[in-house]
Design an enzyme around this catalytic site. Structure first.
Site, PDB file in Angstrom:
ATOM      1  N   ASN A 109     -48.267   2.880  42.098  1.00 16.01           N
ATOM      2  CA  ASN A 109     -47.523   4.113  41.893  1.00 16.01           C
ATOM      3  C   ASN A 109     -46.319   3.902  40.974  1.00 16.01           C
ATOM      4  OD1 ASN A 109     -49.236   5.365  43.812  1.00 16.01           O
ATOM      5  ND2 ASN A 109     -47.944   4.672  45.502  1.00 16.01           N
ATOM      6  N   ASP A 126     -48.332  -5.056  53.971  1.00 12.66           N
ATOM      7  CA  ASP A 126     -47.519  -3.840  54.008  1.00 12.66           C
ATOM      8  C   ASP A 126     -47.128  -3.557  55.458  1.00 12.66           C
ATOM      9  OD1 ASP A 126     -47.424  -1.063  51.933  1.00 12.66           O
ATOM     10  OD2 ASP A 126     -46.834  -0.917  54.033  1.00 12.66           O
ATOM     11  N   HIS A 185     -50.758  -2.104  45.337  1.00 13.81           N
ATOM     12  CA  HIS A 185     -51.328  -1.987  46.683  1.00 13.81           C
ATOM     13  C   HIS A 185     -52.780  -2.460  46.674  1.00 13.81           C
ATOM     14  CE1 HIS A 185     -48.273   0.839  48.450  1.00 13.81           C
ATOM     15  NE2 HIS A 185     -48.077   1.122  47.181  1.00 13.81           N
ATOM     16  N   GLN A 188     -44.107   6.772  44.337  1.00 12.64           N
ATOM     17  CA  GLN A 188     -43.414   5.476  44.438  1.00 12.64           C
ATOM     18  C   GLN A 188     -42.153   5.628  45.286  1.00 12.64           C
ATOM     19  OE1 GLN A 188     -42.183   3.673  40.707  1.00 12.64           O
ATOM     20  NE2 GLN A 188     -41.947   1.659  41.655  1.00 12.64           N
ATOM     21  N   HIS A 196     -45.144  -2.987  42.203  1.00 11.43           N
ATOM     22  CA  HIS A 196     -46.043  -3.638  43.169  1.00 11.43           C
ATOM     23  C   HIS A 196     -47.418  -2.994  43.072  1.00 11.43           C
ATOM     24  CE1 HIS A 196     -43.925  -0.322  45.131  1.00 11.43           C
ATOM     25  NE2 HIS A 196     -45.043  -0.095  45.793  1.00 11.43           N
TER      26      HIS A 196
END
Ligand code: AMP
Ligand code: ZN
Length: 134
Positions: free
Chosen positions: A87, A31, A102, A94, A100
């Site tokens: 999310n 990230d 995390h 989100q 995706h």
């Protein structure tokens, strides 16, 4: 592939990323705005905006890959714990509308915030919800 979707472009390698893992269907990247050291994102190469749009087969594989990379991160970085966060919708935080997961390594006394204030399960709410599943 959705035009103008940044995670479609990253997942397919059209935009460079710090890639930790890649196969035919997924890419796992670091990230760019990490909550902690090692914060990574599991991104499918097919476009699905969120969990609700994700094919079952992709959903199943996503968790296997999340587990594999999470294990490597936790051991390699000697993290004390790790949050798996996902999310769906702006209301849930989100910001990128391509599914995706995390992976957020956690360290004793870090300042990462993934907490909520616990409420109380009321009888009316409980009945409303249980009714949905009868
Ligand atoms: P979410 O809020 O669950 O949609 O998470 C989106 C995440 O993507 C955030 O943690 C961002 O820091 C991260 N992010 C956004 N753009 C990029 C990018 N180009 N490369 C890596 N991470 C990104
Ligand atoms: Zn996409």
């Amino acid at each position: 592939m959705e035009e103008n979707c940044i995670f479609c472009k990253i997942a397919r390698g059209e935009i460079p990323s710090a890639t930790l893992y890649e196969d035919e269907e997924f890419r796992v990247i670091l990230d760019l705005g990490p909550a902690s050291k090692g914060h990574a994102l599991v991104i499918p190469k097919i476009h699905a905006a969120n969990l609700f749009e994700l094919p079952d087969e992709t959903a199943a594989k996503a968790l296997v890959i999340a587990k594999k990379v999470a294990t490597q991160l936790k051991e390699g970085l000697q993290a004390d714990g790790l949050n798996v966060v996902q999310n769906n919708g702006a209301a849930a935080g989100q910001t990128v509308d391509h599914f995706h997961i995390h992976l957020i390594p956690r360290y004793e006394n870090d300042t990462v915030n993934v907490k909520w204030v616990p409420g109380t399960l009321g009888e009316a709410d409980k009945e409303d919800i249980l009714k949905l599943f009868r």
